[in-house]
Design an enzyme around this catalytic site. Structure first.
Site, PDB file in Angstrom:
ATOM      1  N   CYS A  83       0.787  -1.046   0.479  1.00 42.18           N
ATOM      2  CA  CYS A  83      -0.083  -0.214  -0.228  1.00 42.18           C
ATOM      3  C   CYS A  83       1.010   1.288  -0.169  1.00 42.18           C
ATOM      4  CB  CYS A  83      -1.041   0.282   1.332  1.00 42.18           C
ATOM      5  SG  CYS A  83      -2.189   0.744   0.485  1.00 42.18           S
ATOM      6  N   HIS A 178      -4.076  -4.616   1.561  1.00 43.88           N
ATOM      7  CA  HIS A 178      -3.208  -5.428   2.445  1.00 43.88           C
ATOM      8  C   HIS A 178      -3.660  -7.176   3.203  1.00 43.88           C
ATOM      9  CE1 HIS A 178      -1.911  -1.647   4.411  1.00 43.88           C
ATOM     10  NE2 HIS A 178      -3.522  -1.167   3.671  1.00 43.88           N
ATOM     11  N   GLU A 180      -2.053  -8.434   6.132  1.00 44.08           N
ATOM     12  CA  GLU A 180      -1.511  -8.587   7.231  1.00 44.08           C
ATOM     13  C   GLU A 180      -2.427  -8.495   8.326  1.00 44.08           C
ATOM     14  OE1 GLU A 180      -0.894  -6.487   5.373  1.00 44.08           O
ATOM     15  OE2 GLU A 180      -1.121  -4.263   6.659  1.00 44.08           O
TER      16      GLU A 180
HETATM   17  N1  GLN Z   1      -3.264   6.621   0.220  1.00 45.59           N
HETATM   18  C1  GLN Z   1      -2.100   6.328   1.702  1.00 45.59           C
HETATM   19  C2  GLN Z   1      -1.219   7.002   1.020  1.00 45.59           C
HETATM   20  O1  GLN Z   1      -0.872   8.078   0.025  1.00 45.59           O
HETATM   21  C3  GLN Z   1      -1.902   4.897   1.522  1.00 45.59           C
HETATM   22  C4  GLN Z   1      -3.406   3.438   1.967  1.00 45.59           C
HETATM   23  C5  GLN Z   1      -2.693   2.522   3.178  1.00 45.59           C
HETATM   24  O2  GLN Z   1      -0.896   2.467   3.048  1.00 45.59           O
HETATM   25  N2  GLN Z   1      -3.614   1.869   3.726  1.00 45.59           N
HETATM   26  O3  GLN Z   1      -0.216   6.737   1.875  1.00 45.59           O
END
Ligand code: GLN
Length: 202
Positions: A83, A178, A180
């Site tokens: 992410c 994710h 985890e």
């Molecule tokens: N949208 C977040 C970002 O740009 C990432 C979200 C996440 O890691 N769950 O950092």
């Protein structure tokens, strides 16, 4: 399942969701280091950059003088970004109004929040091909980045609505989502297998 008791994995612990990754590594029997200083990178076999807020992590990476050490690490050792971690690994962030400087270790372009904002977060069974085996991951997308370009040496291991969401290049791996947050350790075990294989070759 392999024996991971000899594998040490670092989790970049400047901000974000590092505890859930640590929990999964412990379930699988690997050793865990919460990484905050560059010297710790010398003690680990692989590194995870967790989800969180990429703008904050970008600032903290410079404040903790980790930018060059992380790039050096990622050039030779297994690194998995989830992410926000995927955003930081990318070559380019589209529409980069926050002015994040990505590490550029993975030849992909991303757009932040490409699957909607927090209210649009969702969980879905996600088919993936890991090391030639078909699996179904329990994937949670939370303000997830969308990949808008993959370089020619990047392999896509899973797709959501025709866009790649799990990619790998050399020993780098990145997931938009994710796994985890619950007890689905499939992808973590895959990363540990990659880490063991990379160590055997070095
Ligand atoms: N949208 C977040 C970002 O740009 C990432 C979200 C996440 O890691 N769950 O950092």
């Amino acid at each position: 399942m392999s024996d991971y008791s000899n594998v040490t994995v670092g989790i970049l612990a400047l901000q974000g969701d590092f505890e859930r990754h640590a929990h999964q590594l412990e379930i699988l029997g690997a050793k865990v280091v919460e990484v905050r200083v560059a010297e710790q990178l010398e003690t680990i076999d692989g590194l995870i950059i967790p989800g969180g807020e990429s703008t904050t992590m970008d600032i903290l990476i410079d404040r903790f003088r980790l930018r060059t050490p992380l790039q050096t690490f990622g050039n030779t050792k297994p690194l998995w970004g989830t992410c926000a971690g995927m955003i930081l690994l990318a070559k380019k962030i589209e529409d980069n109004q926050a002015g994040i400087t990505p590490l550029g270790l993975l030849d992909i372009d991303v757009v932040r929040n490409g699957y909607g904002r927090q209210v649009h977060s969702f969980e879905t069974p996600l088919p993936a091909k890991l090391g030639g085996t078909d699996v179904t991951l329990n994937a949670t997308f939370i303000r997830a980045p969308r990949i808008t370009r993959v370089g020619k040496n990047v392999k896509s291991l899973a797709y959501y609505e025709d866009s790649p969401v799990l990619v790998t290049e050399r020993t780098i791996m990145a997931s938009s989502f994710h796994t985890e947050l619950d007890d689905d350790t499939t992808l973590m075990a895959y990363f540990l297998d990659k880490t063991l294989a990379a160590r055997a070759q070095s």
